[in-house]
Scaffold this motif. Sequence first.
Motif, PDB file in Angstrom:
ATOM      1  N   ALA A 185     -32.228 -39.561  53.438  1.00  9.98           N
ATOM      2  CA  ALA A 185     -32.914 -39.972  54.676  1.00  9.98           C
ATOM      3  C   ALA A 185     -31.965 -40.720  55.610  1.00  9.98           C
ATOM      4  O   ALA A 185     -32.204 -40.794  56.823  1.00  9.98           O
ATOM      5  CB  ALA A 185     -34.114 -40.848  54.335  1.00  9.98           C
ATOM      6  N   GLY A 186     -30.893 -41.277  55.041  1.00 14.87           N
ATOM      7  CA  GLY A 186     -29.966 -42.035  55.876  1.00 14.87           C
ATOM      8  C   GLY A 186     -28.645 -41.321  56.117  1.00 14.87           C
ATOM      9  O   GLY A 186     -27.736 -41.880  56.733  1.00 14.87           O
ATOM     10  N   ALA A 187     -28.562 -40.077  55.657  1.00 21.48           N
ATOM     11  CA  ALA A 187     -27.262 -39.384  55.687  1.00 21.48           C
ATOM     12  C   ALA A 187     -26.695 -39.220  57.102  1.00 21.48           C
ATOM     13  O   ALA A 187     -25.481 -39.120  57.274  1.00 21.48           O
ATOM     14  CB  ALA A 187     -27.388 -38.024  54.999  1.00 21.48           C
ATOM     15  N   HIS A 188     -27.580 -39.191  58.114  1.00 23.89           N
ATOM     16  CA  HIS A 188     -27.103 -38.972  59.489  1.00 23.89           C
ATOM     17  C   HIS A 188     -26.723 -40.277  60.195  1.00 23.89           C
ATOM     18  O   HIS A 188     -26.255 -40.255  61.334  1.00 23.89           O
ATOM     19  CB  HIS A 188     -28.201 -38.269  60.304  1.00 23.89           C
ATOM     20  N   LEU A 189     -26.947 -41.407  59.535  1.00 21.59           N
ATOM     21  CA  LEU A 189     -26.709 -42.695  60.206  1.00 21.59           C
ATOM     22  C   LEU A 189     -25.225 -43.049  60.213  1.00 21.59           C
ATOM     23  O   LEU A 189     -24.529 -42.804  59.224  1.00 21.59           O
ATOM     24  CB  LEU A 189     -27.480 -43.808  59.491  1.00 21.59           C
ATOM     25  N   PRO A 190     -24.746 -43.657  61.308  1.00 20.53           N
ATOM     26  CA  PRO A 190     -23.374 -44.166  61.285  1.00 20.53           C
ATOM     27  C   PRO A 190     -23.282 -45.248  60.214  1.00 20.53           C
ATOM     28  O   PRO A 190     -24.111 -46.174  60.208  1.00 20.53           O
ATOM     29  CB  PRO A 190     -23.188 -44.780  62.683  1.00 20.53           C
TER      30      PRO A 190
END
Length: 415
Positions: A185-190
Amino acid sequence: MSIGDVEAVVIGGGAAGVAAGRRLFQAGIKCLVVEARGRLGGRAWTVASPAGFALDLGCGWLHSANRNPWVQVAEEQHRTIDRTPPPWTRPSLVLGFPPDRQREFRREQEAFFARVSERAQREPDVPAANLLVPNDPWNGLINAIGTYISGAELDHVSARDFDNYEDTGVNWRVVEGYGTTIASAGAHLPAVFDCPVQCIEHSGKRLKIETAKGIINADQAIITLPTTVLADEELFTPALPEKTEAARNLPLGLADKLFMSLERAEEFESDSRLFGATDRTATATYHLRPFGRPLIEAYFGGRLAHDLEASGERAFFDFALSELTARLGNAFAARVKPIHLHRWGADPFARGSYSYALPGMVACREKLAAPVDDRLFFAGEACSSGDFSTAHGGFFTGTKAADQLIATRAQTLNV
Ligand SMILES: Cc1cc2nc3c(=O)[nH]c(=O)nc-3n(C[C@H](O)[C@H](O)[C@H](O)COP(=O)(O)OP(=O)(O)OC[C@H]3O[C@@H](n4cnc5c(N)ncnc54)[C@H](O)[C@@H]3O)c2cc1C
């Protein structure tokens, strides 16, 4: 050396940090998740067994699943949700625990929960153990279950906090892993990894976050660190003694899981349960054939988990073997092998499993969650008054802290 300049920094990339980061990212805020480990998820962590099964070493159950926001996230990721009722809501194996004794135990346990609820309404708050009936033969097992729930024996735990936990009684699982779901769920976050935060300097016009890799400048921060880390390390300059004190009063209890392979598993019903013993607190609970797999998931809590951690990884297996062979006969030893264990107490970025409040300290959850100067915001399971100790508690508090940050930003910038 400066390694970043952002509007908002999220410190810690567990359930709360991922939820906070997603909200900030959606709102178009330039943010950065700073994580000490080499991965997202924190106390949510899925690993693969040698046979390729996803094993959750931390959170596994989507508790309160009918209002748990991670369910929707898992569905959006096209994960498989397993709705089999958990073993603790069904009778245990009858081995050494005949049905009439199980019914007697359940009655005693329900009566204990009712006494805790009733006492929780009155002053002063007391340790939950005060509500045990002295010398009741079921106290050991009630206390053992207390160590699975809180990670600590009932004499340490606030009765009011214990009662405040909000449980809808619906518990599901993700076949591919709860930890995998949260990390994905957080893979796209910087994000920056392997980057423990060492100091949060908040006296100047902007925040200066000192990390192992260099300095990050930011307008605002969401701090999602476990209470153990906040209690043990003076991270804030100037110091925030009210946060350190709140964190100390919300320690992390300890619970560890050991996964074992099981030969000729079909002998046992899928998703069934066996207690190592029913007359003492220092006992593990054994989840047989989780998801129907040829595995046993052993769960150790409280002092027992601390003692076993101190003796090393092998001690968990030896203990499990001694309890299982006592129940199932010596030949059973040849059918089980250890596969995976994580010692959460020895993990430097967790130092425990989930939070409980010390007696009289329930208000510390709100104190920990309170923002400082409209630029330091706090999240993490321990900040939740009713969903503490869970991954969805992490989600709710992370989202709330992000909303608080967004609201103050809108006011300051007048947008
Ligand atoms: C054995 C076990 C079983 C569990 N079972 C369940 C369950 O079935 N269901 C459930 O809902 N919950 C369960 N939990 C609890 C659940 O896993 C946690 O409550 C939840 O994951 C906590 O999320 P969090 O974001 O608040 O904290 P964390 O996941 O601890 O996130 C904090 C992050 O901060 C990072 N960090 C630490 N120090 C620093 C630093 N100095 N600088 C930067 N980063 C740092 C950590 O690495 C971590 O990633 C279980 C936990 C354990 C251990």
